[in-house]
Design an enzyme around this catalytic site. Sequence first.
Site, PDB file in Angstrom:
ATOM      1  CG  HIS A 210     -28.217  58.673 -45.012  1.00 11.65           C
ATOM      2  ND1 HIS A 210     -28.864  57.475 -45.172  1.00 11.65           N
ATOM      3  CD2 HIS A 210     -26.991  58.509 -45.556  1.00 11.65           C
ATOM      4  CE1 HIS A 210     -28.059  56.622 -45.771  1.00 11.65           C
ATOM      5  NE2 HIS A 210     -26.913  57.223 -46.031  1.00 11.65           N
TER       6      HIS A 210
HETATM    7  C1  UD1 Z   1     -21.967  58.124 -44.873  1.00 11.37           C
HETATM    8  C2  UD1 Z   1     -21.635  57.496 -46.238  1.00 11.37           C
HETATM    9  C3  UD1 Z   1     -22.886  56.830 -46.795  1.00 11.37           C
HETATM   10  C4  UD1 Z   1     -23.495  55.876 -45.783  1.00 11.37           C
HETATM   11  C5  UD1 Z   1     -23.792  56.650 -44.494  1.00 11.37           C
HETATM   12  C6  UD1 Z   1     -24.439  55.795 -43.413  1.00 11.37           C
HETATM   13  C7  UD1 Z   1     -19.862  58.682 -47.492  1.00 11.37           C
HETATM   14  C8  UD1 Z   1     -19.586  59.556 -48.650  1.00 11.37           C
HETATM   15  N1  UD1 Z   1     -21.169  58.482 -47.194  1.00 11.37           N
HETATM   16  O1  UD1 Z   1     -22.890  59.184 -45.102  1.00 11.37           O
HETATM   17  O2  UD1 Z   1     -22.535  56.119 -47.974  1.00 11.37           O
HETATM   18  O3  UD1 Z   1     -24.687  55.323 -46.299  1.00 11.37           O
HETATM   19  O4  UD1 Z   1     -22.549  57.170 -44.007  1.00 11.37           O
HETATM   20  O5  UD1 Z   1     -24.875  56.568 -42.326  1.00 11.37           O
HETATM   21  O6  UD1 Z   1     -18.950  58.168 -46.880  1.00 11.37           O
HETATM   22  N2  UD1 Z   1     -22.742  63.146 -38.477  1.00 11.37           N
HETATM   23  C9  UD1 Z   1     -22.989  63.224 -37.126  1.00 11.37           C
HETATM   24  N3  UD1 Z   1     -22.496  62.248 -36.315  1.00 11.37           N
HETATM   25  C10 UD1 Z   1     -21.743  61.238 -36.783  1.00 11.37           C
HETATM   26  C11 UD1 Z   1     -21.462  61.182 -38.165  1.00 11.37           C
HETATM   27  C12 UD1 Z   1     -21.974  62.132 -38.992  1.00 11.37           C
HETATM   28  O7  UD1 Z   1     -23.662  64.120 -36.653  1.00 11.37           O
HETATM   29  O8  UD1 Z   1     -21.340  60.365 -35.991  1.00 11.37           O
HETATM   30  C13 UD1 Z   1     -23.313  64.157 -39.368  1.00 11.37           C
HETATM   31  C14 UD1 Z   1     -22.456  65.367 -39.492  1.00 11.37           C
HETATM   32  O9  UD1 Z   1     -23.309  66.458 -39.581  1.00 11.37           O
HETATM   33  C15 UD1 Z   1     -21.764  65.158 -40.815  1.00 11.37           C
HETATM   34  C16 UD1 Z   1     -22.827  64.440 -41.617  1.00 11.37           C
HETATM   35  O10 UD1 Z   1     -23.516  63.621 -40.657  1.00 11.37           O
HETATM   36  O11 UD1 Z   1     -21.367  66.339 -41.395  1.00 11.37           O
HETATM   37  C17 UD1 Z   1     -22.274  63.591 -42.708  1.00 11.37           C
HETATM   38  O12 UD1 Z   1     -21.519  62.527 -42.202  1.00 11.37           O
HETATM   39  P1  UD1 Z   1     -20.609  61.627 -43.197  1.00 11.37           P
HETATM   40  O13 UD1 Z   1     -20.039  60.485 -42.461  1.00 11.37           O
HETATM   41  O14 UD1 Z   1     -19.693  62.464 -43.988  1.00 11.37           O
HETATM   42  O15 UD1 Z   1     -21.623  61.054 -44.256  1.00 11.37           O
HETATM   43  P2  UD1 Z   1     -23.020  60.357 -44.045  1.00 11.37           P
HETATM   44  O16 UD1 Z   1     -24.051  61.282 -44.521  1.00 11.37           O
HETATM   45  O17 UD1 Z   1     -23.205  59.787 -42.686  1.00 11.37           O
END
Ligand code: UD1
Length: 372
Positions: A210
């Site tokens: 991820h």
């Molecule tokens: C975040 C953390 C990462 C951690 C990871 C665990 C940061 C910079 N990164 O990454 O360190 O290891 O969480 O999972 O904070 N999304 C969904 N549903 C959700 C949440 C996210 O679909 O409930 C998708 C969305 O498309 C979103 C993307 O995931 O744009 C990124 O989500 P985000 O929380 O910004 O970062 P992660 O990649 O999850």
Amino acid sequence: MSKPSIVVVLGNRPQFVKHAALQHALNERADDLRVVVVDTGQHYDYELAGVFMDELNIAEPNYSLGVGSASHAEQLARILPPLEELLIREKPQAVVVYGDTNSTLGGALAASKLNIPVAHVEAGLRSFDRTMPEEINRVVTDHVSELLFCPTQVAVDNLAAAGIVSGVWLVGDVMADIAYMLAPAADERWPELRDRFGLESGEFGVVTVHRASNTEPAALAEIVDALTAADMPLIFPLHPRTQHAFEKAGLHVALSEIPGLSILPPLGYLHLAAVVRNSRLVLTDSGGLQKEAFVHGIPCITLRDTSEWVETVESGMNVLVHRDPDKVRAAIAHFADGMPQDPPQFYGEGDASQKIANVLVEHTARSDAFAT
Ligand code: UD1
């Protein structure tokens, strides 16, 4: 006099796991410390958030900020004003943040700007790769923290090299605490998973991907090649970020056609632990999973160039392969040659969260009430 209080800020998947461990220890000190929990809402899907709350028995947060998905700046911008407002209202003696996500940084900034001591759980980790958003979050958070709870001696040394020596506590790792505690419950889930996915213990790999750097289109094409090179049955619980990225890059069909690979929805904590504990190896870019594999005695192939958990690499239990298929094959051969016997338990005795709770109680009892 009312008892001291702390505000705990969490918001995404790994933080629910870390909080499960600390909550357990804080509950035992409930007479000494009031705990207010703020969920930023960075993760909002049941599969990334709710299932962890449920399985890990995490109490309903006191506040939910509902920030959701957005750019890094926008996520921070949504976290800071409501968090500042509630910190002013709650007047805690400390704010606890976990790990290295945007929710960690948001909590650390909001608190430090109000002169509220920040307590950073999982302080001192470094990949020394500043292109990772998590590395920026760690560096900034450590520099504004007053209490720094380190999982390893390497983390303590990293802080010392950055000139941070006061308020540093070597306590062990809270994710290891919960991994030890919940291993029996995870094992109870195994028969159902084995039957549902037709798995054989010790014969398959568990994949997770991820990281931002691994979800670019060019990187995803290389991930497909790297997974193909593993040449064994693989289960791949897909993070929503990764699923969107594969679809956007037009590579989801190529992924689904890798021989032996099964795509799954994201798994809850106990299900993931169950499959990891029964796997032949793990292929991941997750920080937490590298360490969990180690704690469960399972070899790990890390789809990155760097690791914050250097002990796992130095012990021979974790091999960094970037996304290189040849390195994946070499790592599998390396593990087939034999695993290190009884590698040291670098991550503590399963009591890191108790040690943290004790320090928090002691520290907050001494500190003056917060006033703006
Ligand atoms: C975040 C953390 C990462 C951690 C990871 C665990 C940061 C910079 N990164 O990454 O360190 O290891 O969480 O999972 O904070 N999304 C969904 N549903 C959700 C949440 C996210 O679909 O409930 C998708 C969305 O498309 C979103 C993307 O995931 O744009 C990124 O989500 P985000 O929380 O910004 O970062 P992660 O990649 O999850």
